[in-house]
Design an enzyme around this catalytic site. Structure first.
Site, PDB file in Angstrom:
ATOM      1  N   THR A 163       0.822  -1.205   0.000  1.00 19.24           N
ATOM      2  CA  THR A 163       0.000   0.000   0.000  1.00 19.24           C
ATOM      3  C   THR A 163       0.860   1.260   0.000  1.00 19.24           C
ATOM      4  OG1 THR A 163      -1.682  -1.194   1.262  1.00 19.24           O
ATOM      5  CG2 THR A 163      -1.804   1.211   1.285  1.00 19.24           C
ATOM      6  N   GLU A 164       0.557   2.183  -0.929  1.00 21.49           N
ATOM      7  CA  GLU A 164       1.236   3.475  -1.007  1.00 21.49           C
ATOM      8  C   GLU A 164       2.756   3.336  -1.108  1.00 21.49           C
ATOM      9  OE1 GLU A 164      -0.483   6.559  -1.039  1.00 21.49           O
ATOM     10  OE2 GLU A 164      -2.201   5.230  -1.325  1.00 21.49           O
TER      11      GLU A 164
END
Length: 458
Positions: free
Chosen positions: A146-147
């Site tokens: 994520t990210e």
């Protein structure tokens, strides 16, 4: 040089903004999330971005030989595509079938599961892979956390799951004298690592519509010339897909930029398109990228974890989310689904209290108006989850609990983390620690008094 365009596609489920004032009549997904707002935003972004930008790429694929792009689509976004914009899934499938687009793996809930439980992280990635296969017809070979959250352990864990290539941010203090425009190997295992050229990426993602910028207006031919002049083997341009029509509105010319950029790149012999996996297979790793867990990086704000865990509000909220996980896991079903929805990174992102440009970005995305209201709403949602857990709790769920933290029982030089381990203890141990064990069973395992007493008498 290989040019890799990486488009991040994610839309969260947003919490009801009055949740901190109006306690839900019953704890559950339908009472906690603001479905009307989610639908409104997703349909708007579909009209401005997903539909138009993807049609532009489909048209370009028919006219530009060798066009390649990579998408990373969260499971939550896929759910909403299926519900509110199924025609965009058809466009994704066309790009995949033409071998124009690669689809990368990520966590299904675009979550911070890596910092909660490795088994949960694995399941969320596997869920997203399955969803991409079912809805797009493509099995991911490359992955991101994520990210772009990354360290050595993240890379090696994803590699152990079968992903040959991991993408992350080109952080200067990690790279040192090295360029982001090369392929690297992860420290500790054989994963290929592609790192984002954040300057060239942010030229599109943040500065495209900035009239104060000395390079405004940014045109396709100018940008392609910059790419051609960039030294190295591979340049990873990674942006939110919402850049193309939402962050920069259609009136800014962003769609025309996207329309002409593939054609301008194709005109330059030094440049060729590649997906993440193609770039990793074509190029030789130039060095080892070492990012120890204590120095975990991301592509947000200061390229660290402060976008989600940078203040006491965020850390306290995340601590409660983490504390609730074993109970939600033991119950499974709708309770675990609700926990996973609350693990989405956006909820903590909205609670940032930063100033300056980073603070402006956080405020832009938040539907709540302030970090403090976002925190109040989120804590109310976690309280609802706790109520849901208590209402659904059962002896069978308690039997499935296995702790790995301070909730284990410590006494007499022994560590006990589950009811199974307690049963393996002899009666004399149970008698010596009966009072403490009884309290532990009632408070931690949420057993009724008679159940705890019976267990200690076995």
């Amino acid at each position: 040089m290989d040019v890799v365009f990486f488009f991040e596609v994610h839309q969260p489920r947003r919490l009801r903004p009055d949740l901190h004032r109006v306690f839900p009549r019953r704890p559950g997904e339908g009472e906690i999330f603001y479905e009307e707002l989610d639908g409104h935003i997703f349909r708007r972004v579909s009209d401005r971005v997903y539909r138009k930008a993807t049609k532009i790429l489909v048209e370009a694929a028919r006219e530009v030989p060798g066009l390649r792009v990579t998408f990373s689509v969260s499971g939550l976004a896929l759910e909403q595509f299926r519900r509110w914009a199924p025609d965009v899934l058809d466009l994704f499938r066309e790009l995949a079938s033409r071998e124009v687009a690669e689809f990368a793996a990520q966590t299904y809930y675009h979550s911070l599961a890596w910092f909660v439980d490795r088994g949960e992280f694995r399941e969320q990635v596997e869920m997203q892979v399955k969803a991409v296969e079912e809805l797009v017809g493509y099995r991911p070979r490359a992955a991101e956390n994520t990210e772009f959250i990354y360290n050595n352990d993240v890379a090696c864990f994803l590699h152990s799951m079968g992903f040959s290539t991991v993408v992350t941010e080109g952080v200067e203090w990690v790279l040192g004298w090295r360029s982001p425009n090369y392929l690297y190997k992860s420290w500790g295992c054989g994963a290929n690592v592609l790192v984002r050229n954040y300057r060239l990426s942010d030229d599109i993602g943040f500065r495209f519509g900035a009239r104060w910028w000395d390079q405004w207006p940014l045109t396709a031919d100018k940008y392609a010339a910059w790419l051609e002049a960039t030294p190295g083997d591979v340049v990873l341009i990674a942006v939110d897909y919402e850049t193309f029509g939402e962050h920069h509105w259609p009136e800014s010319g962003i769609h025309e930029f996207l329309r002409w950029l593939p054609r301008e790149i194709a005109r330059r012999p030094r440049l060729r398109f590649a997906t993440v996996s193609e770039a990793a297979s074509r190029n030789t790793p130039r060095d080892v990228l070492e990012v120890p867990p204590w120095a975990t990086i991301s592509w947000a704000d200061e390229r660290d974890l402060s976008a989600w865990l940078g203040n006491e509000l965020q850390r306290n909220a995340f601590a409660l989310l983490t504390w609730l996980y074993p109970y939600a896991r033991a119950l499974g079903g709708d309770v675990l689904r609700l926990w996973r929805l609350l693990s989405t990174s956006d909820h903590l992102y909205y609670q940032a209290t930063k100033l300056g440009p980073a603070g402006e970005v956080h405020s832009y995305f938040s539907p709540y108006g302030s970090a403090y209201k976002a925190h109040d709403v989120y804590m109310a949602a976690l309280s609802s989850l706790l109520l849901y857990i208590r209402e659904a709790w059962s002896r069978d769920a308690a039997e499935r609990l296995v702790f790995t933290d301070e909730r284990c029982f410590y006494g007499g030089g022994v560590r006990i983390c589950s009811l199974k381990e307690l049963r393996q203890m002899d009666k004399s141990f149970k008698e010596r620690h009966r009072e403490d064990l009884f309290k532990w069973l009632v408070d931690v395992f949420m057993l009724r008094a008679e159940e705890a007493a019976a267990l200690l008498s076995d």
